[in-house]
Scaffold this motif. Structure first.
Motif, PDB file in Angstrom:
ATOM      1  N   ILE A  75       1.833 -24.410   7.492  1.00 18.22           N
ATOM      2  CA  ILE A  75       1.736 -24.344   8.919  1.00 18.22           C
ATOM      3  C   ILE A  75       1.073 -23.089   9.373  1.00 18.22           C
ATOM      4  N   VAL A  76       0.011 -23.119  10.206  1.00 21.15           N
ATOM      5  CA  VAL A  76      -0.866 -21.963  10.458  1.00 21.15           C
ATOM      6  C   VAL A  76      -0.494 -22.067  12.164  1.00 21.15           C
ATOM      7  N   PRO A  77       0.181 -20.883  12.599  1.00 18.71           N
ATOM      8  CA  PRO A  77       0.338 -20.819  14.024  1.00 18.71           C
ATOM      9  C   PRO A  77      -1.118 -20.418  14.560  1.00 18.71           C
ATOM     10  N   LEU A  78      -1.422 -20.725  15.702  1.00 19.78           N
ATOM     11  CA  LEU A  78      -2.702 -20.612  16.393  1.00 19.78           C
ATOM     12  C   LEU A  78      -2.636 -19.670  17.509  1.00 19.78           C
ATOM     13  N   ALA A  79      -3.290 -18.447  17.318  1.00 22.11           N
ATOM     14  CA  ALA A  79      -3.303 -17.563  18.386  1.00 22.11           C
ATOM     15  C   ALA A  79      -4.007 -18.210  19.456  1.00 22.11           C
ATOM     16  N   ARG A  80      -4.095 -17.430  20.778  1.00 19.50           N
ATOM     17  CA  ARG A  80      -4.678 -17.818  22.048  1.00 19.50           C
ATOM     18  C   ARG A  80      -6.060 -18.162  21.482  1.00 19.50           C
ATOM     19  N   GLN A  81      -6.669 -17.344  21.174  1.00 20.25           N
ATOM     20  CA  GLN A  81      -8.138 -17.031  20.930  1.00 20.25           C
ATOM     21  C   GLN A  81      -8.569 -18.195  19.962  1.00 20.25           C
ATOM     22  N   VAL A  82      -7.784 -18.637  19.062  1.00 25.16           N
ATOM     23  CA  VAL A  82      -8.120 -19.806  17.940  1.00 25.16           C
ATOM     24  C   VAL A  82      -8.056 -21.013  18.710  1.00 25.16           C
ATOM     25  N   VAL A  83      -7.093 -21.130  19.661  1.00 26.33           N
ATOM     26  CA  VAL A  83      -6.954 -22.311  20.080  1.00 26.33           C
ATOM     27  C   VAL A  83      -8.284 -22.546  21.318  1.00 26.33           C
ATOM     28  N   GLU A  84      -8.668 -21.540  21.869  1.00 33.91           N
ATOM     29  CA  GLU A  84      -9.907 -21.736  22.552  1.00 33.91           C
ATOM     30  C   GLU A  84     -11.104 -21.960  21.701  1.00 33.91           C
ATOM     31  N   MET A 114       0.538 -13.337  14.012  1.00 36.86           N
ATOM     32  CA  MET A 114      -0.708 -13.850  13.898  1.00 36.86           C
ATOM     33  C   MET A 114      -1.430 -13.736  15.690  1.00 36.86           C
ATOM     34  N   GLN A 115      -0.626 -13.538  16.551  1.00 38.74           N
ATOM     35  CA  GLN A 115      -1.218 -13.587  17.914  1.00 38.74           C
ATOM     36  C   GLN A 115      -1.640 -11.842  18.109  1.00 38.74           C
ATOM     37  N   GLU A 116      -0.687 -10.949  17.496  1.00 34.54           N
ATOM     38  CA  GLU A 116      -1.130  -9.628  17.446  1.00 34.54           C
ATOM     39  C   GLU A 116      -2.197  -9.178  16.646  1.00 34.54           C
ATOM     40  N   TRP A 117      -2.398  -9.882  15.304  1.00 36.99           N
ATOM     41  CA  TRP A 117      -3.550  -9.862  14.578  1.00 36.99           C
ATOM     42  C   TRP A 117      -4.768 -10.372  15.452  1.00 36.99           C
ATOM     43  N   ASN A 129       5.947  -7.121   7.869  1.00 42.08           N
ATOM     44  CA  ASN A 129       6.751  -7.622   6.765  1.00 42.08           C
ATOM     45  C   ASN A 129       6.087  -8.307   5.697  1.00 42.08           C
ATOM     46  N   ARG A 130       6.305  -7.955   4.613  1.00 37.74           N
ATOM     47  CA  ARG A 130       5.171  -8.540   3.362  1.00 37.74           C
ATOM     48  C   ARG A 130       5.364  -9.915   3.198  1.00 37.74           C
ATOM     49  N   ASP A 131       6.856 -10.383   3.334  1.00 43.74           N
ATOM     50  CA  ASP A 131       6.972 -11.890   3.111  1.00 43.74           C
ATOM     51  C   ASP A 131       6.270 -12.703   4.196  1.00 43.74           C
ATOM     52  N   TRP A 132       6.080 -12.010   5.543  1.00 38.81           N
ATOM     53  CA  TRP A 132       5.665 -12.998   6.457  1.00 38.81           C
ATOM     54  C   TRP A 132       4.359 -13.045   6.098  1.00 38.81           C
ATOM     55  N   ILE A 133       3.512 -12.077   5.445  1.00 39.22           N
ATOM     56  CA  ILE A 133       1.896 -11.737   5.293  1.00 39.22           C
ATOM     57  C   ILE A 133       1.940 -12.982   3.911  1.00 39.22           C
ATOM     58  N   GLU A 134       2.517 -12.953   2.936  1.00 38.10           N
ATOM     59  CA  GLU A 134       2.598 -13.869   1.784  1.00 38.10           C
ATOM     60  C   GLU A 134       2.660 -15.221   2.191  1.00 38.10           C
ATOM     61  N   ARG A 135       3.742 -15.463   3.251  1.00 35.76           N
ATOM     62  CA  ARG A 135       3.716 -16.668   3.422  1.00 35.76           C
ATOM     63  C   ARG A 135       2.855 -17.435   4.220  1.00 35.76           C
ATOM     64  N   ILE A 192     -13.506 -18.596  13.446  1.00 39.10           N
ATOM     65  CA  ILE A 192     -12.044 -18.842  13.584  1.00 39.10           C
ATOM     66  C   ILE A 192     -11.384 -18.257  12.022  1.00 39.10           C
ATOM     67  N   LEU A 193     -12.193 -18.262  11.122  1.00 42.76           N
ATOM     68  CA  LEU A 193     -11.866 -18.009   9.684  1.00 42.76           C
ATOM     69  C   LEU A 193     -11.075 -16.313   9.727  1.00 42.76           C
ATOM     70  N   PRO A 194     -11.660 -15.541  10.580  1.00 43.96           N
ATOM     71  CA  PRO A 194     -10.861 -14.297  10.416  1.00 43.96           C
ATOM     72  C   PRO A 194      -9.450 -14.129  11.159  1.00 43.96           C
ATOM     73  N   TYR A 195      -9.359 -14.924  12.121  1.00 47.99           N
ATOM     74  CA  TYR A 195      -7.978 -15.157  12.521  1.00 47.99           C
ATOM     75  C   TYR A 195      -7.102 -15.791  11.867  1.00 47.99           C
ATOM     76  N   VAL A 196      -7.445 -16.897  11.184  1.00 42.99           N
ATOM     77  CA  VAL A 196      -6.306 -17.644  10.378  1.00 42.99           C
ATOM     78  C   VAL A 196      -6.067 -17.281   8.864  1.00 42.99           C
ATOM     79  N   PHE A 197      -7.211 -16.800   8.288  1.00 48.17           N
ATOM     80  CA  PHE A 197      -7.257 -16.263   6.878  1.00 48.17           C
ATOM     81  C   PHE A 197      -6.786 -17.176   6.163  1.00 48.17           C
ATOM     82  N   ILE A 198      -7.131 -18.220   6.053  1.00 47.54           N
ATOM     83  CA  ILE A 198      -6.775 -19.457   5.131  1.00 47.54           C
ATOM     84  C   ILE A 198      -7.897 -19.545   4.163  1.00 47.54           C
ATOM     85  N   ARG A 199      -7.758 -20.173   2.934  1.00 50.32           N
ATOM     86  CA  ARG A 199      -8.655 -20.721   1.992  1.00 50.32           C
ATOM     87  C   ARG A 199      -9.955 -21.299   2.605  1.00 50.32           C
ATOM     88  N   SER A 200     -11.105 -21.224   2.369  1.00 55.31           N
ATOM     89  CA  SER A 200     -12.239 -21.795   2.806  1.00 55.31           C
ATOM     90  C   SER A 200     -12.175 -23.244   2.789  1.00 55.31           C
TER      91      SER A 200
END
Length: 398
Positions: free
Chosen positions: A276-285, A382-385, A349-355, A236-244
């Motif tokens: 808020i972390v939007p979950l791509a289809r793969q992450v939901v699965e 996040m889905q495109e990623w 967009n850099r703002d999207w990434i930073e947020r 899951i970590l590569p998809y959501v790239f939040i802190r450990s």
């Protein structure tokens, strides 16, 4: 010529319905209140105005002491000094002397606790107690200047702890800034101290950012055989790239698989703001698959030793090492760097990434409301990623 007061006259004076005076001459008198209190007062003129100076209460201040105090006040007047102003200045000086660096620092620290994690709060207090308080704590904060702080910081630097010195400098700067804003001191003596410290070496978390190598990493993660919590956390970590820590401490009540959304509460975030972390289809699965292993437990990724505690960073790191990824090649934090680098290279967009990285918003007012900022755009990103990562895993040339 008016008769001088005597102790007997003061002691036997009775209260009346209204305050009344027993005069001693030269402006000195006792004010007898309706409740029986007897207060020494000195009437004098300064700058063309009549003023009063309180000299204490009888019998705590005797007749003899009151006369000595009156003489001292008149000596100040003879030198062109207002006794009342002199007393106020002395009180301010005494108050400033009582406000030591440690006292002000602890007051500042107590006001910050609500917005810090327990771990961060513990670290701040430890740095103050170990490095700042031994030499600066007992000194009045109003007397401290930049050289005083730098002497302490340079001592820390000499032990080889460059980063610790910078952290202590930042904390001292926050304390003195608080003291200035609250009127304790007129200037912030510890502002900008880091400019006089040794520059810290650039710190880079090892991360794989070459698309082809990212694909190899994702395949290695998929092939890794280990405990379900570790395996799914790494997938899951590569998809959501939040802190450990944010991933490992996830609870099922934070995750809404129907809405494909994960709301991490403020108390679990580094900056104490909801995310808020939007979950791509793969992450939901992946989350749905992990559910069969964690069952009814609160934690999404329970540890082996205790179901009430999540897996540790060591579990994830050891898994990477067993896959053959050395410390200088890939880290758990590296998944964040990987996403940031590749998404920026792809022109998002850099703002999207930073947020989405939950980086600190400098504008405090804006930060309080921005946990859902750019949410539609981030959801699409996040889905495109996730689709991009799946392409790399499959060996696509992207």
């Amino acid at each position: 010529m008016p008769q001088k007061l005597t102790d007997t006259a003061i002691r036997t004076a009775k209260p009346k319905e209204k305050p009344w005076k027993l005069t001693d001459g030269g402006g000195l008198y006792v004010l007898v209140s309706p409740t029986g209190g007897k207060l020494w007062r000195l009437k004098y003129r300064y700058g063309g105005k009549e003023k009063l100076l309180a000299l204490g209460a009888y019998p705590f201040v005797s007749l003899k002491d009151a006369r000595v105090r009156a003489i001292a006040a008149k000596e100040l007047l003879a030198r062109g000094i207002d006794p009342s102003a002199e007393r106020k200045a002395a009180k301010v000086e005494a108050t400033a002397a009582a406000l030591t660096f440690e006292k002000v620092a602890r007051e500042w620290y107590a006001k910050q606790l609500g917005k810090w994690t327990p771990r961060h709060a513990s670290g701040v207090l430890r740095r103050l107690e170990v490095h700042a308080f031994p030499e600066l704590g007992a000194r009045p904060i109003a007397e401290l200047g930049a050289p005083d702080f730098l002497a302490v910081l340079h001592k820390v630097e000499k032990t080889g702890h460059i980063e610790t010195a910078r952290r202590v400098a930042q904390i001292c700067g926050q304390v003195t800034r608080y003291a200035r804003l609250t009127g304790i001191v007129p200037a912030d003596a510890a502002s900008g101290l880091t400019e006089a410290l040794t520059a810290r070496p650039a710190q880079h978390f090892a991360a794989i950012t070459e698309p082809e190598k990212v694909g190899h990493l994702l395949r290695a993660i998929d092939e890794y055989q280990g405990e379900p919590s570790t395996c799914y956390a790494l997938r899951i970590l590569p998809y959501v790239f939040i802190r450990s820590s944010e991933l490992r401490g996830a609870t099922w009540d934070e995750i809404d698989l129907e809405k494909a959304e994960w709301l991490i509460p403020a108390e679990r975030m580094k900056m104490k703001r909801p995310h808020i972390v939007p979950l791509a289809r793969q992450v939901v699965e992946l989350f749905a698959s992990m559910r069969q292993f964690s069952g009814d437990r609160q934690l999404v990724f329970p540890g082996l030793a205790s179901a009430s505690r999540p897996i540790t960073d060591v579990c994830l790191l050891n898994a990477l090492r067993r896959m053959g990824y050395a410390r200088g090649e890939m880290t758990i934090h590296g998944f964040r760097s990987m996403a940031s680098t590749l998404l920026n290279e792809q022109g998002y967009n850099r703002d999207w990434i930073e947020r989405q990285l939950a980086h600190c918003e400098k504008n405090a007012v804006r930060a309080a409301y921005n946990h859902a900022e750019y949410l539609p755009e981030r959801r699409r990103m996040m889905q495109e990623w996730a689709d991009y990562l799946d392409g790399l895993r499959a060996g696509a040339e992207v």
